[in-house]
Design a protein around this motif. Structure first.
Motif, short mmCIF file in Angstrom:
data_model
loop_
_atom_site.label_atom_id
_atom_site.label_comp_id
_atom_site.label_asym_id
_atom_site.label_seq_id
_atom_site.Cartn_x
_atom_site.Cartn_y
_atom_site.Cartn_z
N ASP A 194 0.82 -1.20 0.00
CA ASP A 194 0.00 0.00 0.00
C ASP A 194 0.86 1.26 0.00
OD1 ASP A 194 -2.36 -1.39 -0.07
OD2 ASP A 194 -2.59 -1.48 2.09
N ARG A 195 2.04 1.18 0.60
CA ARG A 195 2.98 2.31 0.53
C ARG A 195 3.43 2.51 -0.93
NH1 ARG A 195 1.28 3.51 4.76
NH2 ARG A 195 2.37 3.72 6.76
N GLU A 198 1.01 4.43 -2.88
CA GLU A 198 1.04 5.88 -2.66
C GLU A 198 1.99 6.58 -3.65
OE1 GLU A 198 1.98 6.96 1.33
OE2 GLU A 198 0.53 5.58 2.22
N TRP A 205 -7.32 5.97 -4.41
CA TRP A 205 -7.52 6.60 -3.11
C TRP A 205 -8.39 5.78 -2.18
CZ3 TRP A 205 -4.30 9.76 -1.29
CH2 TRP A 205 -3.58 10.62 -2.13
N ILE A 208 -5.86 3.55 -0.55
CA ILE A 208 -4.93 4.28 0.32
C ILE A 208 -5.62 4.74 1.59
CG2 ILE A 208 -3.54 6.38 0.49
CD1 ILE A 208 -2.96 6.05 -2.52
N TRP A 224 1.93 12.52 3.04
CA TRP A 224 1.77 12.45 1.58
C TRP A 224 1.67 13.84 0.98
CZ3 TRP A 224 -1.19 13.94 -2.47
CH2 TRP A 224 -1.01 13.24 -3.68
#
Length: 456
Positions: A194-195, A198, A205, A208, A224
């Motif tokens: 998930d990082r 980003e 979104w 995230i 972010w």
């Protein structure tokens, strides 16, 4: 915690003074710390620095960029995959050890066979040597469970049933610890993916925001946004609104901690003095008063009373020389959620009893847990590891301890002696020279360095 902080700051002030620096506190009502003087702000004059300390520190850090972060995440993912593969091999070995343990004592329908004991010894050696780092990780992660391992009774020989039960407990906890660690690795892997999401050009979104909610990290929105000011400006209005809401949630969480702390303090206030009272009665061997305290805590409705009841009951059992029940009471406190001061008290008594009964393995587990609470226990942990022949682990413990307390020159000498005992002469010599550079007349360091040179 504040008291230990004063001691640590005093050590730093002493080192600063040695380097020609001085530490001042602008608050005249602050705690008095040796080596730290008070100076009113109007009397303080600070010369302008020729260089900016922040710029120096930033120049030493790796440059942050999307490419660097992606490369880092990929490296960590690869390492997680490798660790999981190793843990699964260890789990198979532990499963085999459980079978051997049962067959050794004839628990699988066959007759007892000593060859299974040899197989168990071979498996344990393989776990400790071929998977040394991970094996230590497995044991450290579940140290609170390993410390509850069945014990023999004060000096007599163990029965076959007790030995079999201890072996079964050990490898069952070992496998459960591996299972928990694999779960954590999988969780870390999902978080890393998930990082990586980003960092994509086309951002999902929904994914995230869900990750930030799962991890309870609303402040991640600020991270972010700071990294991607251009992308943030191009976001849809509703997405930017989500960002604002999360940033507000983050700021609210910072201010809500104080209220939570006051609420927790109020809940445990009625019986909080029982911990110190129980210890005082135990040290004074006031058995009858301790009996009364145990009875009071047993009838108390306070949510924390059961913790102090177990601690006081352990003290009482010790006074009566009933060490196995005492260990059971203390062991019941070695769990998540136990306040650190109560946990520390229980672990210290487990350590004392274990050393008295010459149970080195249990003593090591107690010291491992205590070292996680405070570094003051690390030298004792390192010494016991040395006495049990675990030189590499002892060196690792001292190496972790000394950066926290760099002025402990005696500990540095003990680390040097460990290197010397392990045959690492250059490292041993450096340890002695390090002490002498700070204290040229340190007799212990001088004698140790002379012994190194004479040994060739």
């Amino acid at each position: 915690g504040y008291f230990l902080g004063i001691k640590a700051l005093a050590v730093q002030a002493q080192e600063a003074a040695r380097l020609g620096c001085h530490i001042y506190n602008l608050n005249q009502f602050a705690a008095k710390v040796p080596g730290v003087a008070h100076c009113a702000v109007e009397n303080l004059s600070i010369a302008g620095a020729e260089v900016c300390a922040r710029e120096i520190m930033l120049s030493l850090l790796p440059k942050d960029s999307p490419a660097a972060r992606k490369a880092h995440y990929a490296t960590v993912l690869s390492e997680l995959d490798r660790a999981e593969g190793q843990l699964k091999k260890m789990d198979k070995l532990a499963h085999r050890a459980l079978e051997c343990n049962a067959r050794f004592f004839g628990r699988k329908g066959g007759s007892p066979d000593f060859k299974f004991k040899k197989q168990m010894d071979s498996i344990e050696k393989k776990l400790n040597e071929d998977f040394h780092g991970l094996s230590q990780w497995v044991k450290n992660y579940s140290a609170r469970d390993f410390i509850k391992m069945p014990r023999g009774m004060g000096g007599r020989n163990w029965s076959d049933e007790e030995i079999e039960k201890a072996g079964r407990f050990y490898y069952t906890v070992y496998r459960e610890s591996i299972k928990k660690l694999i779960t954590l690795l999988n969780s870390a892997r999902e978080r890393l993916r998930d990082r990586l999401a980003e960092e994509e050009d086309l951002l999902d979104w929904t994914r995230i925001f869900k990750r930030w909610e799962i991890d309870a990290q609303p402040g991640r929105a600020r991270v972010w946004r700071a990294r991607n000011p251009g992308k943030f400006a191009d976001l849809l209005v509703e997405i930017r609104r989500e960002f604002v809401e999360r940033e507000q949630t983050f700021l609210q969480s910072l201010s809500s901690k104080e209220k939570s702390f006051r609420k927790d303090a109020a809940q445990g206030w009625d019986v909080s003095g029982a911990r110190g009272k129980a210890l005082t009665l135990f040290q004074g061997r006031a058995r009858e008063l301790l009996v009364n305290l145990v009875a009071y805590l047993a009838s108390c409705n306070d949510s924390s009373a059961h913790l102090y009841h177990s601690l006081a009951s352990g003290y009482l059992a010790e006074l009566d020389k009933k060490y196995s029940p005492a260990l059971d009471f203390y062991g019941s406190l070695v769990k998540d959620g136990t306040p650190l001061d109560v946990l520390e008290d229980a672990l210290k008594r487990i350590l004392v009893i274990s050393l008295d009964q010459r149970n080195a393995e249990q003593a090591l587990l107690a010291l491992d847990c205590l070292s996680a609470i405070s570094p003051i226990y690390q030298p004792k942990y390192g010494d016991l590891l040395r006495m049990t022949g675990q030189l590499d682990q002892a060196i690792a413990v001292y190496s972790d301890y000394l950066p926290k307390v760099p002025a402990d020159h005696d500990a540095m000498i003990r680390l040097g002696k460990l290197y010397h005992q392990a045959g690492q002469m250059d490292a041993a010599r450096l340890a002695a020279q390090h002490v002498l550079s700070a204290r040229p007349q340190h007799q212990g360091a001088m004698r140790f360095l002379e012994a190194i040179e004479n040994s060739g």
